[in-house]
Design a protein around this motif. Structure first.
Motif, PDB file in Angstrom:
ATOM      1  N   UNK A  74       0.807  -1.314  -0.123  1.00  0.00           N
ATOM      2  CA  UNK A  74      -0.005   0.046  -0.015  1.00  0.00           C
ATOM      3  C   UNK A  74       0.857   1.303   0.169  1.00  0.00           C
ATOM      4  N   UNK A  75       0.267   2.445  -0.875  1.00  0.00           N
ATOM      5  CA  UNK A  75       0.853   3.803  -0.793  1.00  0.00           C
ATOM      6  C   UNK A  75       0.097   4.669   0.007  1.00  0.00           C
ATOM      7  N   UNK A  76       0.750   5.369   1.035  1.00  0.00           N
ATOM      8  CA  UNK A  76       0.123   6.565   1.681  1.00  0.00           C
ATOM      9  C   UNK A  76       0.584   7.721   1.083  1.00  0.00           C
ATOM     10  N   UNK A  77      -0.207   8.482   0.489  1.00  0.00           N
ATOM     11  CA  UNK A  77      -0.062   9.606   0.065  1.00  0.00           C
ATOM     12  C   UNK A  77      -0.861  11.061   0.449  1.00  0.00           C
ATOM     13  N   UNK A  78       0.019  11.911   0.977  1.00  0.00           N
ATOM     14  CA  UNK A  78      -0.552  13.034   1.551  1.00  0.00           C
ATOM     15  C   UNK A  78      -0.427  14.252   0.431  1.00  0.00           C
ATOM     16  N   UNK A  79      -1.975  14.710   0.328  1.00  0.00           N
ATOM     17  CA  UNK A  79      -2.182  15.806  -0.578  1.00  0.00           C
ATOM     18  C   UNK A  79      -2.292  16.988   0.210  1.00  0.00           C
ATOM     19  N   UNK A  80      -1.195  17.799   0.091  1.00  0.00           N
ATOM     20  CA  UNK A  80      -0.985  19.035   0.587  1.00  0.00           C
ATOM     21  C   UNK A  80      -2.067  20.272   0.423  1.00  0.00           C
ATOM     22  N   UNK A  81      -2.518  20.164  -0.767  1.00  0.00           N
ATOM     23  CA  UNK A  81      -3.442  21.141  -1.298  1.00  0.00           C
ATOM     24  C   UNK A  81      -4.843  20.915  -0.280  1.00  0.00           C
ATOM     25  N   UNK A  82      -5.201  19.613  -0.081  1.00  0.00           N
ATOM     26  CA  UNK A  82      -6.407  19.469   0.680  1.00  0.00           C
ATOM     27  C   UNK A  82      -6.089  18.968   2.075  1.00  0.00           C
ATOM     28  N   UNK A  83      -4.862  18.787   2.439  1.00  0.00           N
ATOM     29  CA  UNK A  83      -4.576  18.427   3.641  1.00  0.00           C
ATOM     30  C   UNK A  83      -5.336  17.126   4.084  1.00  0.00           C
ATOM     31  N   UNK A  84      -4.964  16.217   3.262  1.00  0.00           N
ATOM     32  CA  UNK A  84      -5.666  14.936   3.571  1.00  0.00           C
ATOM     33  C   UNK A  84      -4.467  13.385   3.079  1.00  0.00           C
ATOM     34  N   UNK A  85      -4.699  12.769   3.931  1.00  0.00           N
ATOM     35  CA  UNK A  85      -3.824  11.209   3.660  1.00  0.00           C
ATOM     36  C   UNK A  85      -4.691  10.488   3.012  1.00  0.00           C
ATOM     37  N   UNK A  86      -4.473   9.863   2.069  1.00  0.00           N
ATOM     38  CA  UNK A  86      -4.943   8.804   1.385  1.00  0.00           C
ATOM     39  C   UNK A  86      -4.200   7.647   1.104  1.00  0.00           C
ATOM     40  N   UNK A  87      -4.753   6.584   1.245  1.00  0.00           N
ATOM     41  CA  UNK A  87      -4.022   5.229   1.121  1.00  0.00           C
ATOM     42  C   UNK A  87      -4.695   4.539   0.113  1.00  0.00           C
ATOM     43  N   UNK A  88      -3.637   4.126  -0.843  1.00  0.00           N
ATOM     44  CA  UNK A  88      -3.906   3.175  -2.011  1.00  0.00           C
ATOM     45  C   UNK A  88      -3.513   1.844  -1.649  1.00  0.00           C
ATOM     46  N   UNK A  89      -4.361   1.101  -1.845  1.00  0.00           N
ATOM     47  CA  UNK A  89      -4.053  -0.523  -1.234  1.00  0.00           C
ATOM     48  C   UNK A  89      -3.157  -1.222  -2.463  1.00  0.00           C
ATOM     49  N   UNK A  90      -2.939  -2.611  -2.057  1.00  0.00           N
ATOM     50  CA  UNK A  90      -2.301  -3.230  -3.149  1.00  0.00           C
ATOM     51  C   UNK A  90      -2.953  -3.474  -4.427  1.00  0.00           C
ATOM     52  N   UNK A  91      -4.171  -3.405  -4.344  1.00  0.00           N
ATOM     53  CA  UNK A  91      -4.980  -3.428  -5.725  1.00  0.00           C
ATOM     54  C   UNK A  91      -6.174  -2.585  -5.519  1.00  0.00           C
ATOM     55  N   UNK A  92      -6.129  -1.505  -6.371  1.00  0.00           N
ATOM     56  CA  UNK A  92      -7.167  -0.522  -6.668  1.00  0.00           C
ATOM     57  C   UNK A  92      -7.884  -0.756  -8.086  1.00  0.00           C
ATOM     58  N   UNK A  93      -9.251  -0.935  -7.798  1.00  0.00           N
ATOM     59  CA  UNK A  93     -10.188  -1.184  -8.934  1.00  0.00           C
ATOM     60  C   UNK A  93     -11.239  -0.312  -8.950  1.00  0.00           C
ATOM     61  N   UNK A  94     -11.752   0.042 -10.155  1.00  0.00           N
ATOM     62  CA  UNK A  94     -12.999   0.875 -10.385  1.00  0.00           C
ATOM     63  C   UNK A  94     -13.313   0.528 -11.613  1.00  0.00           C
ATOM     64  N   UNK A  95     -14.695   1.134 -11.852  1.00  0.00           N
ATOM     65  CA  UNK A  95     -15.305   1.410 -13.264  1.00  0.00           C
ATOM     66  C   UNK A  95     -15.177   2.802 -13.623  1.00  0.00           C
TER      67      UNK A  95
END
Length: 145
Positions: free
Chosen positions: A64-85
């Protein structure tokens, strides 16, 4: 007795491997769908795939990757697999993405852009609760990324 036919979500996919190619393809997909290029800041992907017919997309990484978006001051974690339509201006039925709100991790299930004049992107959680942010908060700065 009826026979049930189950179609593999990944059937007919264009699949690419390797960090550089996967990152390039994810940026191309975001651009094609009219979504900001900073929504998927994942540079160490191992595999990505896209089924154009159904809009199903997946991204795989070793950890997993933890990403800090400085512009909105939020941490987002992307798991080992990300899926979407995916479809124009929208990702739905998302899995593998969560954001920290106060002291809780909230799983994100959908993101969409309203009309072009709003300049906002809306995120919806698995609880049905949502929040919007300025679109430009999810644009990568070429000189910094």
């Amino acid at each position: 007795m009826a026979t049930k036919v189950v179609r593999d979500e990944k059937s007919g996919a264009e699949v690419v491997y390797g960090a550089e190619m996967c990152y390039k393809k994810s940026l191309e997909l975001l651009e094609e769908m009219g979504l900001p290029n900073g929504l998927l800041p994942l540079k160490n992907l191992e595999e990505s795939g896209y089924v154009r017919e159904t809009g199903f997309v997946w991204l795989k990484q070793k950890k997993p990757v933890e990403y800090y978006n400085k512009k909105i001051k939020r941490i987002v974690v992307y798991g080992t697999e990300v899926t979407a339509y995916v479809e124009k201006h929208k990702m739905k039925k998302m899995t593998g993405v969560k954001s920290k709100e106060l002291f809780m991790w909230i799983h994100l299930t959908e993101m969409s852009i309203g009309d072009a004049s709003s300049q906002k992107i809306y995120f919806k959680s698995s609880f049905g609760v949502g929040k919007s942010f300025p679109l430009k908060a999810f644009e990568l700065d070429d000189d910094k990324e």
